[in-house]
Design an enzyme around this catalytic site. Sequence first.
Site, short mmCIF file in Angstrom:
data_model
loop_
_atom_site.label_atom_id
_atom_site.label_comp_id
_atom_site.label_asym_id
_atom_site.label_seq_id
_atom_site.Cartn_x
_atom_site.Cartn_y
_atom_site.Cartn_z
N HIS A 174 0.85 -1.20 0.00
CA HIS A 174 0.00 0.00 0.00
C HIS A 174 0.88 1.26 0.00
CE1 HIS A 174 -3.60 -2.31 0.68
NE2 HIS A 174 -3.33 -2.60 1.93
N ARG B 241 -10.05 2.71 -6.58
CA ARG B 241 -11.49 2.47 -6.63
C ARG B 241 -12.22 3.78 -6.36
NH1 ARG B 241 -14.32 -1.60 -2.20
NH2 ARG B 241 -16.23 -1.94 -3.37
N SER C 280 -16.01 0.93 2.49
CA SER C 280 -15.33 -0.34 2.75
C SER C 280 -14.34 -0.19 3.92
CB SER C 280 -14.61 -0.78 1.47
OG SER C 280 -14.09 -2.07 1.62
N TYR D 259 -10.93 -0.57 -10.01
CA TYR D 259 -11.79 -1.68 -9.58
C TYR D 259 -13.02 -1.77 -10.48
CZ TYR D 259 -14.83 -4.17 -6.15
OH TYR D 259 -15.68 -5.04 -5.49
N ARG E 224 -16.64 -8.50 1.86
CA ARG E 224 -17.88 -7.96 2.43
C ARG E 224 -18.99 -8.06 1.41
NH1 ARG E 224 -20.62 -3.11 3.12
NH2 ARG E 224 -19.33 -2.19 1.49
P1 A3P Z 1 -16.50 -3.97 -0.02
O1 A3P Z 1 -16.18 -3.66 1.41
O2 A3P Z 1 -17.07 -2.80 -0.76
O3 A3P Z 1 -17.34 -5.19 -0.19
P2 A3P Z 1 -9.07 -4.88 -0.07
O4 A3P Z 1 -8.83 -6.26 -0.55
O5 A3P Z 1 -8.22 -3.84 -0.74
O6 A3P Z 1 -9.04 -4.81 1.41
O7 A3P Z 1 -10.54 -4.46 -0.55
C1 A3P Z 1 -11.66 -5.06 0.03
C2 A3P Z 1 -12.85 -4.80 -0.88
O8 A3P Z 1 -12.74 -5.64 -2.05
C3 A3P Z 1 -14.13 -5.18 -0.19
O9 A3P Z 1 -15.11 -4.30 -0.73
C4 A3P Z 1 -14.32 -6.61 -0.67
O10 A3P Z 1 -15.62 -7.10 -0.54
C5 A3P Z 1 -13.90 -6.48 -2.11
N1 A3P Z 1 -13.52 -7.76 -2.73
C6 A3P Z 1 -12.86 -8.78 -2.17
N2 A3P Z 1 -12.72 -9.78 -3.03
C7 A3P Z 1 -13.31 -9.39 -4.18
C8 A3P Z 1 -13.50 -10.03 -5.45
N3 A3P Z 1 -13.07 -11.24 -5.69
N4 A3P Z 1 -14.15 -9.32 -6.40
C9 A3P Z 1 -14.60 -8.07 -6.15
N5 A3P Z 1 -14.47 -7.44 -4.98
C10 A3P Z 1 -13.83 -8.08 -4.00
#
Ligand code: A3P
Length: 337
Positions: free
Chosen positions: A143, A165, A173, A232, A303
Amino acid sequence: MAEQSPEPHKILETMKGKLNTRWESQPDYGDIITTLPVGESWNLPSNFYKYQRFWYTPEYLKAVISAKQRFKPLDKDVILCTFPKSGTNWLKALAFSIMTRTKFDFSSHPLLTAPPSTCVSYIEFEQAQGINASREFPLTSTHIPYSSLLDSIISSDCKIVYMCRDPKDAFVSWWYHVNSFMGNNKEPIISLEKAFGLFCQGIALFGPFWDHFLEYWKASLERPDKILFLKYEDIKRDPSYYVKKLADFMGYPFSMKEKADCCVENIIEFCSFEKLSNLEVNKSGKLRGVTVDAEYPAKIFFRKGKIGDWKNHLTGDMANRLDRIIEEKLSGSGLKF
Ligand code: A3P
């Protein structure tokens, strides 16, 4: 979540007791921290500190500085860089599946038994701490903002894939993440309104989001052969195009035969939110904290996985305010949401 997570205040107490334990053998950054601007954190146990234009908790700051000193990129490394909550785990799953597709088939794939963040380590966490430092595949993640990345990465042949995103969705999120990690859904660690106010000022871990985005965006325009900039939303809308683009950029293009054999579609399906979030390892598995000596549920990274969930959380005024900030901060750059 409720049955798995201790009371928020208990987690905060645990964190206070355990912060630093993983870094005891590392140099003390107290001297640096005392010189930095302080910002109000999202009710975390410590404040945020602004280092080279970005906000960190002390533990994250140590991780970032330690990474600079310790991380050695591999030849042909592909480095996945993201603003937190932009789909890092999804990008990790996609890139890992692309890179290892001739080694693993889907019936015995590492992603079936390990979360994406275990299959692809973080430069500032595992790599900087020497955990899993020897990597089987030239793939890692971070990050860390572009301007704070290691010189050894910038001047190497490494390729960088950046993903961000819509900040409205990233914010929602983030808010859930902080509350899931620290709380039990009965009593949020921080109210949505308060967190939103801080986010709009740029105060969030690795924030301001606009500088995080813009640094990688500008670098990707200057060096498109080295830095691929993804959103995203784009991958969600046209996964086939972007997975092929990602594979080409990483140096692992799909052959004609692979395309004819639906290899692209299979990877997309295997890495989909529906598939990953329903794997036992991501439903009930635990991850070790990287800055905190504690475990937390892997499911907090899965989520909803939707575009536009902000509409269910932000008022019209809040959305307009953030949209204005996005427009103003990104104006003239060519980057839009
Ligand atoms: P939401 O909280 O909007 O659902 P990171 O991996 O950077 O922590 O980001 C987490 C976000 O990516 C969460 O968003 C999560 O649900 C979503 N996410 C995780 N796996 C995913 C997938 N395979 N496809 C799309 N979104 C995904």
